[in-house]
Design a protein around this motif. Structure first.
Motif, PDB file in Angstrom:
ATOM      1  N   UNK A  82      -2.270  -2.766  -1.379  1.00 37.53           N
ATOM      2  CA  UNK A  82      -1.840  -2.132  -2.684  1.00 37.53           C
ATOM      3  C   UNK A  82      -2.007  -0.634  -3.203  1.00 37.53           C
ATOM      4  N   UNK A  83      -2.987   0.372  -2.121  1.00 39.25           N
ATOM      5  CA  UNK A  83      -2.299   1.251  -2.633  1.00 39.25           C
ATOM      6  C   UNK A  83      -2.831   1.286  -4.574  1.00 39.25           C
ATOM      7  N   UNK A  84      -3.488   0.482  -4.536  1.00 43.98           N
ATOM      8  CA  UNK A  84      -3.336   0.759  -6.114  1.00 43.98           C
ATOM      9  C   UNK A  84      -3.964   1.493  -6.829  1.00 43.98           C
ATOM     10  N   UNK A  85      -3.252   2.611  -7.952  1.00 39.07           N
ATOM     11  CA  UNK A  85      -3.854   3.189  -8.122  1.00 39.07           C
ATOM     12  C   UNK A  85      -3.935   3.408  -9.836  1.00 39.07           C
ATOM     13  N   UNK A  86      -2.825   2.206 -10.183  1.00 37.07           N
ATOM     14  CA  UNK A  86      -2.670   2.197 -11.426  1.00 37.07           C
ATOM     15  C   UNK A  86      -3.872   0.629 -12.006  1.00 37.07           C
ATOM     16  N   UNK A  87      -4.086   0.540 -13.731  1.00 39.74           N
ATOM     17  CA  UNK A  87      -5.061  -0.804 -13.654  1.00 39.74           C
ATOM     18  C   UNK A  87      -3.371  -1.775 -14.014  1.00 39.74           C
ATOM     19  N   UNK A  88      -2.420  -1.163 -14.031  1.00 37.82           N
ATOM     20  CA  UNK A  88      -1.281  -2.582 -14.628  1.00 37.82           C
ATOM     21  C   UNK A  88      -0.282  -1.912 -13.158  1.00 37.82           C
ATOM     22  N   UNK A  89       0.594  -3.094 -13.152  1.00 40.07           N
ATOM     23  CA  UNK A  89       2.121  -2.138 -12.229  1.00 40.07           C
ATOM     24  C   UNK A  89       1.017  -2.678 -10.513  1.00 40.07           C
ATOM     25  N   UNK A  90      -0.330  -2.512 -10.335  1.00 43.41           N
ATOM     26  CA  UNK A  90      -0.003  -1.575  -8.679  1.00 43.41           C
ATOM     27  C   UNK A  90      -1.141  -2.422  -8.806  1.00 43.41           C
TER      28      UNK A  90
END
Length: 1009
Positions: A818-826
């Motif tokens: 996900x390379x998630x950097x945000x709590x929503x949208x990623x």
């Protein structure tokens, strides 16, 4: 001369700075002496200038009561979070204690609305998430040659420890064409100014005609509001071309307002997520001309007629309206079955059917600024003779959900007569004050109290429930809005007079409405709480529920609420909703329609089936590389990451903050979630030198390897990324070295190596050195990138395989995260990697060496929904036991049998399966019938999912499953249109290596399609 005079002289002008530096080609240091041009307030033209000399401080000042900074981004810690955070190394920043603004450096690669000189990121320092697409200057919104190209940074410094200043100069021209000579150009200089303690960014521009002819310009700012909705004073969230005092974009708890100097209302076009705001004058058919220019840019080398959609000789269309296909792209868009962008509507275009073929006549598009005006609508163009200049000023104000600072400053700049409105928001019955409520204000000077009141402004109530606003004289309607409540009744209109006599209102709201939810595991005899995520989908006409956007998800984020303990009580605004309760791709979803009544509490209970239970033996899910707010680009706490992983059903998460190791296991333990989630540590580093960058992710790290890696990475900071990677891999050989974002226009390691997508080869066989283990092929919801990266990965893979013994040098691993950097949208876990372990283990038994072995050996699949089980027949055992990452010894036969099976939760669709041989499509199965069974393919046990291939040479086999029938929403929210829009189901397997000659290598003779 006092400080205010000096500030005015410095801020108001740009011409001489641009001329002096353009002639020398030098970039002035922050401490240099500059010359400034005094101009009158508002718009001005002059042929003469008066210079003053001012010394600027080179230091980033920080004084009591605030600070102002002007600096160049030099590390990831200075980058900005957000889907649209575009700032990178070398870009320029102005910052004070209230806001931070990132401006694209001259020469920055174009990405969507971003190019050199663009205001691309703008954030509040207490909520550093960027929502802005970009703000750019044009010299004529209806000209095809009016792009402002900035060449130099003249000034970047802090004046008198109070004001950060950045100025750039350039010219009007076309990209990728030679710059005109200094003595024959329309020169442009722009200065951005930010004073300490101020929420206002001031932008001053000077235009000078240095050519021998006459130029006609229509200066304007073009704004891509990005994720924000556009609110126009008096119009609300709608299209308008009316004169305004201000326009703003708002999303979550962020608002960005725009207004111009001078007492006249500003004029422009505001449509969708775009605005075009004129510096002076008016163009009567601005809407048609701006969109005609946009279409002309997109289709300059095409025949438009065949591109019309749903529209031909037998098709009727509303008169004066033509629909064109949208073609705007950005990093992350591309092929891959994604829906086309929304069409562009061009009013006043004329459609004609000639010989059965559709043709179109667009409003006139100016080819040059040196064309004299032809129409009345063009007559407002500003005429500049040789040596003449034109100067104008505008302002950006950053605020939160309270738009009062935006309106107050805009009204003051326009000299609007104001009166004062004030009041308090209370709970009906109890009289308790309600803090942080939104008060929507409609009406105005032209409203008489009857009919719909035009939207004007919204303000926030303070901690004691009070609120206030300054507004033009007139009548107004007030409506309070708060999470979990609604207005207790319609409030009578209030009238504001110009003598500042306060009009006081008491706004009553209902008691808070609460939703009590408890969800358990369906497979347990007794109710056992299950971590889940609740998504609230509002039903018309009720607005979308919004829990805000903060790093802490424990109280919800946007329309999502997390239940890490399986139960919670939380407020829900009265209305009608569909609840969607989910726990990732292994579970079914629970849907329920509810009506929330004002002041009432409602209870929802249920259980969630684990539909994959027992179907994935010796497999475990992992999302490696999640980012927290310890990184400049992150906006979620470590505790939030633990909660999200548990509620999304991801078993293993690996931290991936820049420049440091974040221990997520502590956060998991503190939340009591060890049963559901386990964490390992990783770290990102941005390697950069010259034109080469590498976004490097290294994992899994423990105390020993972290210390060794830290020493190693410090020793290679001055080396080019390719050399640094080789040294790092030698010094710390037991880690996974992964290249993230490989084709990002600036951070992408592969961008420096030219690639031919038709031949699927690096040009001149110049490919990156193989000094890394893995490459990120799938990033979050950016499915359009898969084709770009996969082709490059396979070209490197095929080259590597023929040179190395597979047992000694593991091949390149194509991973996804996900390379998630945000709590929503990623969201964490979309996509995720399912690792094949050597044996069935509990989560507590999974070790770091298990992770390394599976990733390096390519024993995994990558998915955001469907689970594709891809294997091959072992000739010795006659069982389908050869899994991804393993070698199929086929030296005794050219017959290879492969098998593809797909499991999917009922809410995930499946459309087709493709196998690939050496990166090229092999067998395709499509048109799979929709089903809510877990086993999607094969649809029966006939064995039709077993394929026979006749391979005479070595080969690499893999497969992917996909669907465009229905997106993953609302479980996985849609991405921005810039990054692909709806997220559709997709899964890719790791490769199986077919060794035909038994030498332990895979040699591919024909590597081109």
């Amino acid at each position: 001369m006092n400080l205010n005079t000096i500030l005015h002289l410095v801020i108001a002008s740009c011409v001489l700075i641009g001329e002096a530096s353009a002639q020398t080609g030098a970039v002035a240091p922050a401490s240099s002496i500059v010359r400034a041009v005094p101009v009158q307030s508002g718009d001005a033209r002059s042929t003469g200038v008066q210079a003053v000399h001012i010394q600027l401080s080179a230091e980033d000042a920080a004084t009591t009561g605030g600070y102002a900074k002007s600096y160049t981004i030099s590390s990831p810690a200075q980058q900005i979070a957000g889907n649209l955070g575009d700032a990178y190394l070398g870009d320029l920043v102005l910052e004070n204690e209230k806001l931070r603004v990132a401006i694209a450096r001259p020469g920055k690669p174009e990405m969507g609305a971003v190019r050199g000189g663009t205001i691309m990121d703008i954030v509040r320092t207490d909520a550093p998430v960027d929502y802005l697409g970009g703000i750019n200057l044009t010299m004529d919104p209806s000209s095809t040659s009016s792009q402002v190209i900035y060449e130099n940074v003249q000034l970047s410094g802090v004046l008198a420890n109070t004001t950060a200043i950045l100025s750039m100069s350039g010219y009007v021209g076309e990209p990728d064409t030679p710059a005109p000579a200094l003595a024959n150009r329309i020169g442009v200089s722009t200065r951005y100014t930010l004073a300490k303690g101020s929420p206002i960014l001031q932008i001053d521009t000077n235009v000078v005609n240095q050519t021998t002819g006459t130029a006609w310009i229509q200066p304007a700012d073009t704004i891509d509001w990005g994720e924000a909705e556009v609110f126009s004073e008096g119009k609300g969230y709608s299209v308008t071309t009316a004169p305004l005092n201000f326009v703003l974009g708002a999303v979550d708890d962020f608002s960005l307002g725009y207004y111009t100097s001078g007492t006249k209302p500003m004029e422009g076009l505001h449509q969708g997520r775009d605005s075009v705001i004129l510096a002076s004058g008016a163009i009567r058919d601005l809407e048609a001309r701006v969109l005609a220019r946009k279409q002309a840019d997109q289709a300059s080398d095409q025949n438009l007629a065949p591109e019309y959609r749903g529209f031909g000789a037998s098709t009727t269309q509303e008169p004066g309206m033509v629909m064109f296909p949208g073609t705007e792209t950005r990093y992350g868009m591309g092929p891959g079955g994604l829906p086309e962008p929304a069409p562009i509507y061009v009013p006043e275009a004329r459609l004609q059917i000639v010989d059965g073929k559709a043709t179109v006549t667009l409003p006139r598009v100016r080819k040059s600024l040196f064309e004299a005006p032809e129409s009345e609508s063009e007559s407002a163009s500003i005429q500049l003779e040789r040596g003449e200049t034109y100067s104008f000023t505008r302002f950006l104000v950053v605020s939160d959900g309270n738009w009062k600072p935006i309106a107050d400053n805009a009204y003051a700049a326009k000299d609007v007569k104001l009166g004062r409105l004030s009041g308090v928001v209370v709970e009906g019955g109890s009289g308790n004050r309600i803090a942080d409520a939104t008060v929507r204000i409609s009406g105005g000077t032209q409203w008489n109290g009857a009919g719909a009141a035009p939207p004007v402004l919204q303000v926030k109530s303070r901690k004691d429930g009070s609120f206030s606003a300054q507004l033009p004289v007139g009548k107004y309607q007030l409506e309070p809005v708060a999470l979990g409540r609604r207005s207790a009744g319609k409030n009578p209109p209030v009238e504001i007079e110009s003598n500042f006599k306060a009009s006081v209102s008491v706004l009553q709201m209902t008691k808070e409405s609460l939703l009590r939810i408890a969800i358990s595991e369906a497979e347990t005899v007794t109710s056992s709480p299950l971590p889940v995520k609740v998504t609230l989908v509002s039903k018309p006409p009720y607005p979308t529920e919004n829990y805000g956007f903060t790093p802490d998800v424990s109280r919800g984020v946007r329309n999502t609420y997390y239940l890490p303990q399986g139960a919670a009580v939380f407020p829900v605004t009265p209305g009608r909703y569909r609840l969607v309760i989910s726990r990732g791709v292994e579970y079914d979803i629970l849907q329920k329609d509810i009506t929330v009544v004002a002041g009432r509490e409602q209870t929802v209970t249920g259980s969630l089936p684990h539909v994959m239970k027992g179907l994935l033996p010796a497999m475990v899910s992992m999302d490696a590389g999640v980012v927290t707010n310890a990184s400049g680009v992150g906006y979620a706490t470590a505790a939030s990451r633990a909660i999200q992983a548990a509620c999304e059903g991801v078993s293993i998460i690996v931290s991936g903050d820049y420049g440091q190791v974040t221990n997520l296991q502590t956060a998991i333990r503190n939340q009591g979630l060890e049963r559901w989630v386990k964490a390992f540590s990783g770290r990102r580093d941005l390697l950069h030198k010259g034109d080469l960058s590498a976004d490097l992710f290294v994992y899994p790290l423990d105390e020993s390897t972290s210390a060794a890696y830290n020493t190693a990475v410090d020793s290679v900071r001055s080396l080019p990324p390719d050399v640094a990677l080789a040294d790092l891999k030698k010094q710390v050989p037991d880690l996974i070295f992964e290249i993230s974002r490989p084709v990002h226009p600036e951070a992408g390691y592969l961008e420096a190596f030219a690639f031919n997508m038709n031949k699927k080869r690096f040009i001149d066989d110049n490919m990156p050195p193989p000094d890394f283990n893995a490459i990120q092929v799938l990033e979050g919801k950016k499915l359009g990138l898969e084709n770009e990266v996969y082709s490059r990965y396979m070209a490197m893979q095929l080259e590597r395989l023929g040179q190395n013994d597979l047992f000694k040098a593991p091949p390149l691993s194509p991973v996804g995260s996900s390379f998630s950097r945000l709590p929503y949208g990623q969201e964490i876990g979309y996509p995720r990697v399912y690792l094949y372990l050597n044996s069935d283990k509990t989560l507590a038994q999974v070790t770091a060496s298990d992770v390394v072995s599976a990733v390096r050996g390519q024993h995994y699949l990558v998915t955001n929904g469907p689970i594709l089980l891809f294997d091959a027949l072992n000739f010795d055992t006659l069982e389908f036991s050869v899994k991804p990452g393993e070698i199929l010894d086929a030296q005794t036969t050219e017959i290879v049998r492969i098998r593809a099976r797909v499991l999917a939760a009922p809410w995930i669709t499946l459309e087709g399966i493709n196998t690939r041989e050496n990166g090229l499509r092999g067998i395709t199965v499509f048109g799979i019938q929709p089903s809510e069974k877990v086993q999607r393919y094969p649809t029966n046990q006939s064995g039709s999912h077993i394929y026979t291939r006749y391979l005479k040479e070595d080969a690499v086999l893999d497969a992917y499953a996909y669907s465009s029938l229905r997106s993953l929403a609302p479980v996985v929210p849609d991405a921005l249109e810039d990054f692909g829009g709806a997220a559709f189901p997709y899964c890719m397997s790791g490769p199986i290596f077919v060794d035909r000659n038994g030498d332990g290598k895979i040699t591919i003779n024909n590597k081109e399609p």
